[in-house]
Design an enzyme around this catalytic site. Structure first.
Site, PDB file in Angstrom:
ATOM      1  N   TRP A  75       0.502   3.153  -4.081  1.00 18.13           N
ATOM      2  CA  TRP A  75      -0.524   2.244  -3.569  1.00 18.13           C
ATOM      3  C   TRP A  75       0.171   0.887  -3.486  1.00 18.13           C
ATOM      4  O   TRP A  75       0.560   0.318  -4.501  1.00 18.13           O
ATOM      5  CB  TRP A  75      -1.719   2.188  -4.522  1.00 18.13           C
ATOM      6  CG  TRP A  75      -2.864   1.388  -3.998  1.00 18.13           C
ATOM      7  CD1 TRP A  75      -3.850   1.823  -3.159  1.00 18.13           C
ATOM      8  CD2 TRP A  75      -3.155   0.014  -4.275  1.00 18.13           C
ATOM      9  NE1 TRP A  75      -4.734   0.797  -2.902  1.00 18.13           N
ATOM     10  CE2 TRP A  75      -4.339  -0.323  -3.569  1.00 18.13           C
ATOM     11  CE3 TRP A  75      -2.538  -0.973  -5.051  1.00 18.13           C
ATOM     12  CZ2 TRP A  75      -4.904  -1.582  -3.615  1.00 18.13           C
ATOM     13  CZ3 TRP A  75      -3.108  -2.243  -5.096  1.00 18.13           C
ATOM     14  CH2 TRP A  75      -4.285  -2.541  -4.383  1.00 18.13           C
ATOM     15  N   ASN A 101       4.988   2.014 -11.426  1.00 20.67           N
ATOM     16  CA  ASN A 101       3.585   1.665 -11.217  1.00 20.67           C
ATOM     17  C   ASN A 101       3.361   0.320 -11.894  1.00 20.67           C
ATOM     18  O   ASN A 101       3.793   0.131 -13.030  1.00 20.67           O
ATOM     19  CB  ASN A 101       2.688   2.727 -11.851  1.00 20.67           C
ATOM     20  CG  ASN A 101       1.213   2.362 -11.762  1.00 20.67           C
ATOM     21  OD1 ASN A 101       0.780   1.743 -10.800  1.00 20.67           O
ATOM     22  ND2 ASN A 101       0.447   2.740 -12.771  1.00 20.67           N
ATOM     23  N   GLU A 493     -24.959   0.423  -6.063  1.00 15.78           N
ATOM     24  CA  GLU A 493     -24.069   1.580  -6.129  1.00 15.78           C
ATOM     25  C   GLU A 493     -24.119   2.368  -4.811  1.00 15.78           C
ATOM     26  O   GLU A 493     -23.088   2.804  -4.300  1.00 15.78           O
ATOM     27  CB  GLU A 493     -24.470   2.448  -7.333  1.00 15.78           C
ATOM     28  CG  GLU A 493     -23.711   3.747  -7.508  1.00 15.78           C
ATOM     29  CD  GLU A 493     -22.208   3.577  -7.706  1.00 15.78           C
ATOM     30  OE1 GLU A 493     -21.730   2.454  -7.877  1.00 15.78           O
ATOM     31  OE2 GLU A 493     -21.506   4.611  -7.642  1.00 15.78           O
ATOM     32  N   LYS A 619      -7.474   5.335  -7.071  1.00 16.03           N
ATOM     33  CA  LYS A 619      -8.449   5.695  -8.095  1.00 16.03           C
ATOM     34  C   LYS A 619      -8.461   4.730  -9.278  1.00 16.03           C
ATOM     35  O   LYS A 619      -9.513   4.285  -9.701  1.00 16.03           O
ATOM     36  CB  LYS A 619      -8.163   7.115  -8.573  1.00 16.03           C
ATOM     37  CG  LYS A 619      -9.120   7.631  -9.625  1.00 16.03           C
ATOM     38  CD  LYS A 619     -10.482   7.899  -9.035  1.00 16.03           C
ATOM     39  CE  LYS A 619     -11.473   8.403 -10.064  1.00 16.03           C
ATOM     40  NZ  LYS A 619     -12.846   8.317  -9.563  1.00 16.03           N
TER      41      LYS A 619
HETATM   42  O1  M6R Z   1     -11.668   3.617 -13.901  1.00 15.56           O
HETATM   43  P1  M6R Z   1     -12.741   2.570 -13.868  1.00 15.56           P
HETATM   44  O2  M6R Z   1     -14.091   3.148 -14.192  1.00 15.56           O
HETATM   45  O3  M6R Z   1     -12.444   1.393 -14.735  1.00 15.56           O
HETATM   46  O4  M6R Z   1     -12.781   2.063 -12.380  1.00 15.56           O
HETATM   47  C1  M6R Z   1     -13.596   0.996 -11.994  1.00 15.56           C
HETATM   48  C2  M6R Z   1     -13.708   0.884 -10.491  1.00 15.56           C
HETATM   49  O5  M6R Z   1     -12.440   0.666  -9.931  1.00 15.56           O
HETATM   50  C3  M6R Z   1     -14.315   2.146  -9.869  1.00 15.56           C
HETATM   51  O6  M6R Z   1     -15.558   2.443 -10.424  1.00 15.56           O
HETATM   52  C4  M6R Z   1     -14.449   1.988  -8.349  1.00 15.56           C
HETATM   53  O7  M6R Z   1     -15.382   0.997  -8.065  1.00 15.56           O
HETATM   54  C5  M6R Z   1     -14.847   3.323  -7.703  1.00 15.56           C
HETATM   55  N1  M6R Z   1     -13.899   3.675  -6.679  1.00 15.56           N
HETATM   56  C6  M6R Z   1     -16.163   3.303  -7.035  1.00 15.56           C
HETATM   57  O8  M6R Z   1     -16.511   4.543  -6.522  1.00 15.56           O
END
Ligand code: M6R
Length: 624
Positions: A75, A101, A493, A619
């Site tokens: 990424w 990374n 959301e 992710k």
């Molecule tokens: O791994 P995390 O729960 O800390 O990630 C937080 C956000 O990056 C994550 O929830 C992001 O908003 C998702 N892609 C939403 O679907």
């Protein structure tokens, strides 16, 4: 952000590394690359775009067979997603290869110094300096692990590094600071990876590395690993390091699509089980809560006078709902804050503040930095996390794991529902230990929570009209989402899901705010999703939102109304009605979010988008 795999063993390193990268591609998919040690040398291939491009390249230009290798799926941070910027990066002699990374913050200075010493750097990345520094250090010490330690001491920033050197064909070396790296130990083989998903099909024995550690995995060495492979861990100065071994408690099928077209569809379908699993073992025979894993003593929880929730993205929305539950059930003031903003506003924290850090991955850098700041101020930090052994729970005072199983799709679904369940449990537990709720009141909510998994299942069984509706809206440019109370974070959301998956303009509003500006956006045919609170309980909110629906419909909006079964008041004003089971007010997000996930997934599919790997995203966001 990026996915990293390293391998030493008896198999084809290329096959093992590519298989691992396929499971890590969700972490980043701008480019990918591999390097293999074979025939006394090092061979590498890398390609911009998805992993499939690299696989095609390898068919046209196969690499020699070798049993030691590394790979990377990227990424992009420094430098665009080109072939040249793809990892691995090599030194000028082509003897060392490194994947990375994170961000090397002082790379510009290091690069200038390397250039002065005659090195030629060909990419725009921060990573390439590491390959050159490793080559220099190796030429003076002749030991890759020692070279890695010397280099790490020169680096600022966050990094996971994994490297091989042609002169040490049986060795892969890794290092980590503020970025994930796990070791997998199999029969005569070992793996280094950003995430256990990379090697779960080959071993369930893992070693969790600590902060600022260097690990060397060596074939046919001596030490603590399985027969034929040794694993040694040190700090950046060579002192032996402590590393915890653990058994991964999910199997390989958890990281497979299992017959679904997308991981997201599978993960949406897994929600009833994920919700039930997150409650498992946390309710005693009498219906009271038992959170034995909370290492914060009840005496400390009784003294808490403020709760602060920090999180990002979807987890932040879970945190907004947690605030309502904490305040309602415990009467302790609670704020929810974007982790990325938290430490920059000088928040007021002390030993009586409980900070709840919510993160699926346990690696989100913004959340990690927020919790470090909170601990420095003396606050206690409780992590709500889905990833065993990840950095956020390791650095917290306590952790409550959500038992969602691996979430591979970039768009978070089952993690969100389980984060809600975990937050409800924390709020109820606080109420229980502080006596803010009677035992039978806690038991009533716990019983209602236990029944929710079946209700989520029922919602999933009725989603065909939602999919049909989503397909019919594929040509629209904008969708708005409205909600009140717990419905407001659900609206946010729903909008986030649509943005990240369908690349549409989507916005969530508190319905009461409409008249303060957003209503000007309403025009003929504009789809507006409205999450309606229960007419039972807080009926005043229900009546107000019914008025809001009438106001937007009068101005031409096409209303898509999510309302509980039996709510007849909304029927005349709903162009599309999505029914959800009646639940207690605070628990409604567990059912009302599900149609919005299905809606976004189907709309993205109808628009021809990559559901599991939306553009520009990754992710886990391991950079600030
Ligand atoms: O791994 P995390 O729960 O800390 O990630 C937080 C956000 O990056 C994550 O929830 C992001 O908003 C998702 N892609 C939403 O679907």
């Amino acid at each position: 952000m990026c996915g990293i795999v390293g391998y030493v063993g008896g198999q084809s390193a290329l096959d093992v590394v590519i298989a691992g990268l396929k499971r890590l591609e969700y972490r980043g998919y701008d480019s990918s690359g591999v390097a293999v040690l074979a025939d006394g040398g090092l061979a590498a291939a890398k390609k911009a775009g998805k992993l499939v491009n690299l696989e095609k390249e390898l068919v046209g230009r196969p690499l020699p067979a070798g049993a030691t290798g590394i790979g990377h799926t990227r990424w992009a941070t420094h430098g665009g997603p080109t072939d040249a910027n793809a990892h691995p990066h090599l030194d000028n002699a082509g003897r060392v290869a490194v994947v990375h990374n994170g961000i090397i913050e002082n790379f510009a200075g290091l690069r200038a110094e390397l250039a002065e010493r005659g090195h030629e750097l060909g990419s725009e990345t921060d990573t390439e300096v590491v390959a050159h520094l490793l080559a220099e250090s190796f030429s003076s010490c002749g030991d890759l692990a020692e070279a890695m330690r010397l280099v790490c001491r020169q680096l600022d920033g966050a990094f996971t590094l994994v490297a091989v050197h042609a002169d040490e064909p049986d060795v892969v070396v890794g290092a980590r600071r503020n970025s994930p790296l796990v070791v997998g130990v199999g029969e005569g083989e070992a793996f280094l990876a950003s995430d256990v998903a990379a090697f779960i099909s080959r071993t369930r024995s893992a070693i969790e590395l600590g902060q600022d550690q260097v690990v060397e995995v060596r074939r046919d060495g001596e030490g603590g690993g399985a027969a034929g492979v040794s694993v040694s861990v040190t700090d950046f100065y060579g002192a032996p390091g402590e590393a915890r071994s653990y058994r991964i408690d999910w199997d390989a099928s958890a990281a497979e699509k299992g017959g679904y077209d997308y991981f997201m569809l599978k993960e949406i379908a897994e929600q009833p089980k994920a919700v039930a699993d997150t409650l498992l073992g946390r309710i005693d025979a009498g219906g009271a809560l038992r959170l034995d894993e909370l290492r914060i003593p009840d005496s400390v929880l009784r003294e808490v006078d403020k709760v602060v929730v920090v999180a990002c993205g979807t987890a932040f929305h879970a945190g907004m709902i947690a605030k309502l539950a904490v305040e309602h059930w415990t009467r302790i003031p609670c704020e929810t804050e974007l982790a990325s903003e938290f430490r920059y506003r000088d928040p007021i924290l002390d030993a009586r503040t409980l900070v709840i850090a919510i993160s699926q991955s346990g690696e989100t850098m913004d959340t990690l930095m927020a919790l470090r700041h909170a601990r420095e101020q003396g606050a206690k930090v409780l992590a709500v996390c889905n990833t065993n052994g990840s950095t956020i729970p390791r650095e917290s005072d306590a952790v409550l794991y959500t038992h969602a199983g691996p979430e591979i799709a970039v768009a978070s679904t089952k993690a969100f529902l389980t984060q809600l369940v975990a937050c409800y449990l924390v709020a109820l537990y606080l109420a229980q230990v502080r006596g803010a709720k009677w035992g039978d009141e806690v038991r009533d909510v716990v019983r209602e929570l236990s029944e929710i998994s079946g209700e989520v299942e029922r919602v999933l069984e009725t989603m065909e009209p939602v999919r049909e509706l989503a397909r019919s809206l594929a040509g629209k440019r904008t969708v708005l989402f409205l909600g009140r109370h717990v419905g407001y974070p659900v609206a946010l959301e729903g909008a986030l899901k649509l943005k990240e998956l369908a690349y549409m303009h989507a916005e969530g509003f508190a319905a009461g705010e409409l008249k303060h500006g957003p209503i000007a956006l309403i025009e003929d045919g504009l789809p507006v999703v409205v999450v309606v609170p229960s007419p039972r309980g807080r009926s005043v909110l229900h009546d107000k939102i019914v008025s809001n629906i009438q106001e937007i419909r009068a101005r031409g909006a096409r209303t898509i109304v999510i309302a509980e079964e039996g709510d007849e008041a909304v029927v005349p004003y709903a162009d599309h009605l999505i029914r959800i089971p009646a639940t207690p007010t605070l628990l409604q997000p567990l059912v009302s979010t599900v149609p919005l996930q299905v809606f976004a997934c189907e709309l993205a599919t109808a628009r021809g988008n990559e559901v599991d790997q939306p553009r520009n995203l990754a992710k886990s966001v391991t950079v600030e």
